[in-house]
Scaffold this motif. Sequence first.
Motif, mmCIF file in Angstrom:
data_model
loop_
_atom_site.group_PDB
_atom_site.id
_atom_site.type_symbol
_atom_site.label_atom_id
_atom_site.label_comp_id
_atom_site.label_asym_id
_atom_site.label_seq_id
_atom_site.Cartn_x
_atom_site.Cartn_y
_atom_site.Cartn_z
ATOM 1 N N THR A 132 -7.439 -5.388 0.089
ATOM 2 C CA THR A 132 -8.895 -5.351 0.212
ATOM 3 C C THR A 132 -9.296 -3.917 0.556
ATOM 4 O O THR A 132 -8.449 -3.034 0.672
ATOM 5 C CB THR A 132 -9.385 -6.318 1.300
ATOM 6 O OG1 THR A 132 -8.836 -5.918 2.571
ATOM 7 C CG2 THR A 132 -8.953 -7.751 1.003
ATOM 8 N N ASP A 133 -10.588 -3.688 0.723
ATOM 9 C CA ASP A 133 -11.088 -2.358 1.107
ATOM 10 C C ASP A 133 -10.552 -1.273 0.171
ATOM 11 O O ASP A 133 -10.084 -0.213 0.613
ATOM 12 C CB ASP A 133 -10.704 -2.023 2.550
ATOM 13 C CG ASP A 133 -11.196 -3.037 3.561
ATOM 14 O OD1 ASP A 133 -12.254 -3.645 3.307
ATOM 15 O OD2 ASP A 133 -10.523 -3.225 4.585
ATOM 16 N N ARG A 136 -11.190 2.393 0.609
ATOM 17 C CA ARG A 136 -10.647 3.090 1.774
ATOM 18 C C ARG A 136 -9.171 3.465 1.590
ATOM 19 O O ARG A 136 -8.495 3.828 2.556
ATOM 20 C CB ARG A 136 -10.807 2.218 3.033
ATOM 21 C CG ARG A 136 -12.251 2.038 3.445
ATOM 22 C CD ARG A 136 -12.371 1.302 4.767
ATOM 23 N NE ARG A 136 -11.714 2.018 5.863
ATOM 24 C CZ ARG A 136 -12.274 3.014 6.554
ATOM 25 N NH1 ARG A 136 -13.500 3.430 6.239
ATOM 26 N NH2 ARG A 136 -11.619 3.593 7.542
ATOM 27 N N ASN A 140 -6.972 5.319 4.500
ATOM 28 C CA ASN A 140 -5.879 4.584 5.128
ATOM 29 C C ASN A 140 -4.538 5.290 4.924
ATOM 30 O O ASN A 140 -3.677 5.287 5.812
ATOM 31 C CB ASN A 140 -5.844 3.158 4.602
ATOM 32 C CG ASN A 140 -7.018 2.332 5.093
ATOM 33 O OD1 ASN A 140 -7.597 2.626 6.134
ATOM 34 N ND2 ASN A 140 -7.388 1.308 4.335
ATOM 35 N N THR A 165 -3.658 -1.523 16.894
ATOM 36 C CA THR A 165 -4.295 -2.457 17.807
ATOM 37 C C THR A 165 -3.264 -2.935 18.833
ATOM 38 O O THR A 165 -2.080 -3.073 18.505
ATOM 39 C CB THR A 165 -4.889 -3.646 17.033
ATOM 40 O OG1 THR A 165 -5.610 -4.484 17.916
ATOM 41 C CG2 THR A 165 -3.810 -4.465 16.354
ATOM 42 N N ASN A 204 -6.222 -1.716 1.952
ATOM 43 C CA ASN A 204 -5.809 -1.860 3.353
ATOM 44 C C ASN A 204 -4.300 -1.901 3.540
ATOM 45 O O ASN A 204 -3.820 -2.059 4.670
ATOM 46 C CB ASN A 204 -6.422 -3.135 3.945
ATOM 47 C CG ASN A 204 -5.982 -4.396 3.232
ATOM 48 O OD1 ASN A 204 -5.602 -4.356 2.054
ATOM 49 N ND2 ASN A 204 -6.036 -5.522 3.909
ATOM 50 N N ARG A 226 -0.783 -2.885 7.425
ATOM 51 C CA ARG A 226 -2.128 -3.354 7.053
ATOM 52 C C ARG A 226 -3.116 -2.731 8.026
ATOM 53 O O ARG A 226 -2.914 -2.789 9.243
ATOM 54 C CB ARG A 226 -2.228 -4.876 7.077
ATOM 55 C CG ARG A 226 -3.602 -5.389 6.635
ATOM 56 C CD ARG A 226 -3.610 -6.904 6.428
ATOM 57 N NE ARG A 226 -3.444 -7.643 7.661
ATOM 58 C CZ ARG A 226 -4.437 -7.986 8.492
ATOM 59 N NH1 ARG A 226 -5.697 -7.624 8.218
ATOM 60 N NH2 ARG A 226 -4.184 -8.678 9.588
ATOM 61 N N ASP A 228 -7.136 -2.199 9.316
ATOM 62 C CA ASP A 228 -8.466 -2.802 9.372
ATOM 63 C C ASP A 228 -9.335 -1.938 10.275
ATOM 64 O O ASP A 228 -9.014 -1.741 11.452
ATOM 65 C CB ASP A 228 -8.392 -4.226 9.929
ATOM 66 C CG ASP A 228 -9.719 -4.956 9.880
ATOM 67 O OD1 ASP A 228 -10.635 -4.496 9.174
ATOM 68 O OD2 ASP A 228 -9.854 -5.994 10.564
ATOM 69 N N GLY A 229 -10.419 -1.402 9.713
ATOM 70 C CA GLY A 229 -11.342 -0.616 10.506
ATOM 71 C C GLY A 229 -10.732 0.624 11.115
ATOM 72 O O GLY A 229 -11.079 1.013 12.245
ATOM 73 N N VAL A 233 -3.168 -3.010 12.059
ATOM 74 C CA VAL A 233 -3.249 -4.322 12.700
ATOM 75 C C VAL A 233 -2.054 -5.218 12.376
ATOM 76 O O VAL A 233 -1.890 -6.271 13.001
ATOM 77 C CB VAL A 233 -4.553 -5.051 12.311
ATOM 78 C CG1 VAL A 233 -5.769 -4.271 12.792
ATOM 79 C CG2 VAL A 233 -4.635 -5.303 10.802
#
Length: 254
Positions: A132-133, A136, A140, A165, A204, A226, A228-229, A233
């Motif tokens: 996804t994304d 980005r 990433n 995270t 991602n 992976r 995320d933001g 994560v």
Amino acid sequence: MGQRLDNATSLYLEAIRDGDYVKAINTYAGARYTQHSTPVKDGKDGFVDFFADFTERNPIRDVDIVRAFEDGRYVFLHVVQNLNHGQHRYVTADIFDTDDDAKLIEHWDIVAELRDTTASGRSQVEGPTDPTDLDRTDVNKQLVTRFVDEVLIPGDYDRMVEFMTPDVAQHNPDIADGIAPLQAFAAATSMRYLRLHRLVGCGNFVAILAESELHGRRHAAIDLFRIDGGTIVEHWDVIEEITPEDTWVNSGKF
């Protein structure tokens, strides 16, 4: 996603799963085929020789491509192989290079046994599978490049908190979820990343092929992250100890 990905997945399924390795390598490989799986000789003939023996030893072959993506000329695959109704079960991470015609010209892989129990309770391959994304991808890839350069290679594991995270989902079978267990594993194994050889990504997902040390012994690893933001994560890896050079039939893992 594209012809390069189609060629890589078709080689895996038709050659390894279906046993049609002669036709598959001649269909999907380019003028050269450089091999970094150390038991397999370079070239199409080396591929055929290896899989003639492999398919004879393993007449029942189930292959599941769990994750797959393209990054420009490169293809990444994350695969489970179940041989002879569970006699052997492997998780494999592969990176392929391709030529201008999308044909496969170079192959790196890391293979490890698939284990029934893990420290996190997660399997070595479960989790999200589709990128996804996509907008980005470059951001990433830059994040993971910095993570390798600033944390993994210098061994500055206290700085993991800047990139991951705190409860990062972990699929290495020996490490529980979270940063603290990863730091403890690094300390217990004297983990050192020596060199980044390849980095590929799509959205991602970002994968690296790296040379490392565990317990003072050289290893090759493909790690998949992976993001995320802007934060890592989730982490998968496949790690393989590098055997002595006199056991190789090609130029080696990298």
